[in-house]
Design a protein around this motif. Structure first.
Motif, PDB file in Angstrom:
ATOM      1  N   ARG A  82       0.843  -1.206   0.000  1.00 53.76           N
ATOM      2  CA  ARG A  82       0.000   0.000   0.000  1.00 53.76           C
ATOM      3  C   ARG A  82       0.886   1.267   0.000  1.00 53.76           C
ATOM      4  N   VAL A  83       1.915   1.265   0.848  1.00 55.31           N
ATOM      5  CA  VAL A  83       2.814   2.427   0.912  1.00 55.31           C
ATOM      6  C   VAL A  83       3.507   2.649  -0.436  1.00 55.31           C
ATOM      7  N   PHE A  84       4.039   1.567  -1.012  1.00 58.81           N
ATOM      8  CA  PHE A  84       4.763   1.695  -2.293  1.00 58.81           C
ATOM      9  C   PHE A  84       3.840   2.235  -3.390  1.00 58.81           C
ATOM     10  N   VAL A  85       2.614   1.697  -3.444  1.00 64.49           N
ATOM     11  CA  VAL A  85       1.657   2.137  -4.466  1.00 64.49           C
ATOM     12  C   VAL A  85       1.296   3.611  -4.258  1.00 64.49           C
ATOM     13  N   HIS A  86       1.115   4.012  -3.004  1.00 65.95           N
ATOM     14  CA  HIS A  86       0.781   5.414  -2.701  1.00 65.95           C
ATOM     15  C   HIS A  86       1.906   6.360  -3.135  1.00 65.95           C
ATOM     16  N   VAL A  87       3.142   5.944  -2.868  1.00 64.96           N
ATOM     17  CA  VAL A  87       4.276   6.787  -3.266  1.00 64.96           C
ATOM     18  C   VAL A  87       4.295   6.946  -4.790  1.00 64.96           C
ATOM     19  N   LEU A  88       4.123   5.838  -5.508  1.00 69.38           N
ATOM     20  CA  LEU A  88       4.143   5.901  -6.977  1.00 69.38           C
ATOM     21  C   LEU A  88       2.958   6.708  -7.514  1.00 69.38           C
ATOM     22  N   ARG A  89       1.856   6.690  -6.775  1.00 70.30           N
ATOM     23  CA  ARG A  89       0.654   7.418  -7.213  1.00 70.30           C
ATOM     24  C   ARG A  89       0.792   8.923  -6.976  1.00 70.30           C
ATOM     25  N   ASP A  90       1.418   9.306  -5.829  1.00 68.46           N
ATOM     26  CA  ASP A  90       1.361  10.708  -5.389  1.00 68.46           C
ATOM     27  C   ASP A  90       2.660  11.489  -5.580  1.00 68.46           C
ATOM     28  N   ILE A  91       3.776  10.796  -5.744  1.00 68.94           N
ATOM     29  CA  ILE A  91       5.066  11.499  -5.849  1.00 68.94           C
ATOM     30  C   ILE A  91       5.620  11.301  -7.261  1.00 68.94           C
ATOM     31  N   PHE A  92       6.039  12.405  -7.883  1.00 70.20           N
ATOM     32  CA  PHE A  92       6.449  12.325  -9.286  1.00 70.20           C
ATOM     33  C   PHE A  92       7.944  12.602  -9.481  1.00 70.20           C
ATOM     34  N   LYS A  93       8.659  12.819  -8.363  1.00 76.63           N
ATOM     35  CA  LYS A  93      10.100  13.069  -8.488  1.00 76.63           C
ATOM     36  C   LYS A  93      10.777  11.788  -8.995  1.00 76.63           C
ATOM     37  N   GLU A  94      11.548  11.944 -10.082  1.00 79.50           N
ATOM     38  CA  GLU A  94      12.098  10.778 -10.784  1.00 79.50           C
ATOM     39  C   GLU A  94      12.956   9.891  -9.881  1.00 79.50           C
ATOM     40  N   ASP A  95      13.838  10.520  -9.071  1.00 86.49           N
ATOM     41  CA  ASP A  95      14.717   9.736  -8.186  1.00 86.49           C
ATOM     42  C   ASP A  95      13.914   8.829  -7.262  1.00 86.49           C
ATOM     43  N   THR A  96      12.803   9.366  -6.739  1.00 86.40           N
ATOM     44  CA  THR A  96      11.984   8.617  -5.776  1.00 86.40           C
ATOM     45  C   THR A  96      11.197   7.511  -6.476  1.00 86.40           C
ATOM     46  N   VAL A  97      10.638   7.830  -7.639  1.00 83.95           N
ATOM     47  CA  VAL A  97       9.892   6.818  -8.414  1.00 83.95           C
ATOM     48  C   VAL A  97      10.823   5.653  -8.752  1.00 83.95           C
ATOM     49  N   GLU A  98      12.026   5.948  -9.233  1.00 83.36           N
ATOM     50  CA  GLU A  98      12.999   4.902  -9.565  1.00 83.36           C
ATOM     51  C   GLU A  98      13.336   4.075  -8.322  1.00 83.36           C
ATOM     52  N   TYR A  99      13.491   4.750  -7.199  1.00 84.51           N
ATOM     53  CA  TYR A  99      13.876   4.076  -5.960  1.00 84.51           C
ATOM     54  C   TYR A  99      12.798   3.083  -5.516  1.00 84.51           C
ATOM     55  N   VAL A 100      11.538   3.509  -5.538  1.00 82.08           N
ATOM     56  CA  VAL A 100      10.454   2.625  -5.081  1.00 82.08           C
ATOM     57  C   VAL A 100      10.265   1.462  -6.054  1.00 82.08           C
ATOM     58  N   LEU A 101      10.399   1.732  -7.344  1.00 81.79           N
ATOM     59  CA  LEU A 101      10.314   0.630  -8.322  1.00 81.79           C
ATOM     60  C   LEU A 101      11.440  -0.373  -8.087  1.00 81.79           C
ATOM     61  N   ALA A 102      12.629   0.107  -7.781  1.00 73.09           N
ATOM     62  CA  ALA A 102      13.757  -0.798  -7.501  1.00 73.09           C
ATOM     63  C   ALA A 102      13.501  -1.613  -6.236  1.00 73.09           C
ATOM     64  N   LEU A 103      12.877  -0.989  -5.226  1.00 73.20           N
ATOM     65  CA  LEU A 103      12.518  -1.719  -3.997  1.00 73.20           C
ATOM     66  C   LEU A 103      11.542  -2.857  -4.299  1.00 73.20           C
ATOM     67  N   ILE A 104      10.495  -2.526  -5.092  1.00 74.85           N
ATOM     68  CA  ILE A 104       9.476  -3.548  -5.428  1.00 74.85           C
ATOM     69  C   ILE A 104      10.114  -4.657  -6.251  1.00 74.85           C
ATOM     70  N   ASP A 105      10.949  -4.265  -7.222  1.00 73.82           N
ATOM     71  CA  ASP A 105      11.594  -5.255  -8.086  1.00 73.82           C
ATOM     72  C   ASP A 105      12.495  -6.176  -7.260  1.00 73.82           C
ATOM     73  N   GLU A 106      13.236  -5.596  -6.329  1.00 77.83           N
ATOM     74  CA  GLU A 106      14.112  -6.378  -5.458  1.00 77.83           C
ATOM     75  C   GLU A 106      13.302  -7.359  -4.616  1.00 77.83           C
ATOM     76  N   MET A 107      12.187  -6.877  -4.088  1.00 78.67           N
ATOM     77  CA  MET A 107      11.325  -7.709  -3.236  1.00 78.67           C
ATOM     78  C   MET A 107      10.735  -8.887  -4.029  1.00 78.67           C
ATOM     79  N   LEU A 108      10.339  -8.643  -5.297  1.00 72.18           N
ATOM     80  CA  LEU A 108       9.729  -9.696  -6.122  1.00 72.18           C
ATOM     81  C   LEU A 108      10.778 -10.633  -6.701  1.00 72.18           C
TER      82      LEU A 108
END
Length: 452
Positions: free
Chosen positions: A59-85
């Protein structure tokens, strides 16, 4: 640095200002707590957090991707999800947890496919394909994760996601966003997604099958072998879908698959190609095409090799049996056709076999009566008495057995050609030329009384 060459390690080494996001109300206090517990922790620690509270992190990861558009942060959260999966693909099921029924967990990834740089596109595609592939089986065209609550707008439907993904994947195959990773990424996702009926349909409708065909070619490097394997996996999945088979039958797919199986030593590649050929063999004229392309000899060669995979050995035996059946069906007329086209005729059993003529007479209509025309050309060009005699006999058989035989042969000006042979020095030729003329003049009703 070029965003296309970013690595997950580089992205995950960043420090993201989560407190700043909380002070600007882009994330909640609870989200900040969860992120701080998770951020830059050892993998074993993160794994425990996901085991204990996985849906909350999703839920937190999806909210960040939904509400925050700063490229560094979007890349970071996607990398976290990718690492987790990547560490545990089964965690993709967390995105379908009942507690997330009111969240549109697909939308951020679908949007980022279009908006992001290559790193963002690649991660979004990989994540989206995985979470879609493990969705509950009862989830079809309904809202993404369950019922929509009254105050929420409609969620992204699974069909929206699948069609959007297919469109993006086809675009990658046509004009990759990344010169070396665009196509392999697209093929890798397609190999997962083409199990879905709606993806097969959408892929065929967007003319995607033709984009796969050039990728079916012998491979040597490890990277190209993997791409070839996943491409063939896509073709295998499409071989269960009739509209795709129609395209496969009229493209260069079959000869390319056979070239691959002839030259490949990689067992998984050979297995998926053999299973594909087995599926396609009974479809339309594909079995006949396989025989023409010398697949029976290729199968013999493959069977002589030492394969450890029992499924492959079983598929090779099944393919061999199917090809034998096709050869039986084809043998009589195909052998006959080959004999005629070579221009050397002899009294092989089929010429005087009534069953051969009865079962194959309509085959003479192929390509505007090509075989009949060749028989007539033989009368003008051959010097071999046996060939001339057999050609005259076969033309008389065509007149006898085809409902419009006399008319067709007359239109092709056969009478003059056969008449010239009535005075041939060979008694065998004159006898069969006479029979042919009699059948031409008398018609089927009376000609049937003539003795052969």
């Amino acid at each position: 640095m070029d965003q296309a060459e970013l690595t997950s390690e580089q992205v995950l080494s960043r420090d993201i200002p989560w407190e700043t996001y909380m002070s600007t109300k882009l994330i909640s206090g609870t989200s900040l707590q969860l992120l701080r517990r998770y951020d830059h922790r050892p993998e074993s620690h993160r794994a425990q957090l996901l085991d204990d509270d996985g849906p909350a992190y999703v839920r937190v990861f999806v909210h960040v991707l939904r509400d925050i558009f700063k490229e560094d942060t979007v890349e970071y959260v996607l990398a976290l999800i990718d690492e987790m999966l990547t560490a545990n693909p089964k965690r993709a099921r967390l995105f379908h947890d009942n507690t997330l029924a009111d969240e549109d967990t697909y939308e951020p990834f679908l949007r980022l496919l279009r908006k992001g740089n290559w790193f963002v596109q690649e991660k979004s595609c990989k994540i989206l394909a995985l979470i879609v592939s493990v969705r509950p089986k009862n989830q079809s065209g309904i809202a993404s994760n369950g019922e929509v609550s009254n105050e929420k707008k409609s969620l992204t439907t699974i069909d929206d996601v699948l069609i959007g993904l297919v469109k993006w994947l086809c675009e990658q195959l046509k004009k990759p966003s990344h010169p070396t990773r665009g196509v392999p990424t697209a093929i890798n996702c397609l190999a997962t997604l083409l199990k879905e009926p709606v993806v097969r349909s959408s892929f065929v409708q967007t003319d995607g099958v033709k984009l796969l065909v050039p990728l079916i070619c012998p491979a040597s490097t490890q990277q190209s072998i993997q791409l070839l394997y996943e491409t063939c996996l896509c073709i295998w999945l499409l071989s269960y879908y009739e509209p795709a088979i129609e395209y496969l039958a009229t493209s260069r797919t079959l000869p390319r698959l056979i070239d691959v199986v002839k030259s490949s030593t990689k067992e998984k590649v050979v297995r998926v190609v053999v299973l594909t050929l087995k599926n396609l063999m009974s479809k339309g004229t594909l079995g006949a095409q396989m025989v023409d392309l010398q697949l029976p000899q290729v199968v013999q060669s493959l069977k002589a090799q030492a394969w450890s995979d029992e499924d492959l050995l079983e598929a090779l035996n099944s393919l061999e049996e199917g090809l034998k059946d096709n050869i039986k069906k084809l043998s009589s007329f195909d052998k006959y056709k080959q004999e005629v086209l070579l221009g050397n005729l002899d009294w092989s059993p089929m010429h005087k076999d009534p069953i051969f003529w009865r079962e194959n007479i309509t085959n003479f209509e192929e390509h505007d009566f090509q075989i009949l025309r060749v028989l007539l050309t033989i009368l003008d060009t051959s010097n071999d008495p046996r060939t001339l005699a057999v050609a005259c006999f076969d033309i008389s058989q065509f007149i006898q057995c085809h409902p419009a035989g006399r008319i067709i042969v007359t239109d092709l000006k056969a009478k003059e050609r056969v008449m010239k042979l009535m005075n041939h020095e060979s008694a065998e030729v004159t006898k069969n030329a006479l029979l042919c003329i009699q059948r031409l003049f008398l018609g089927a009703k009376y000609a049937s009384f003539l003795q052969v």
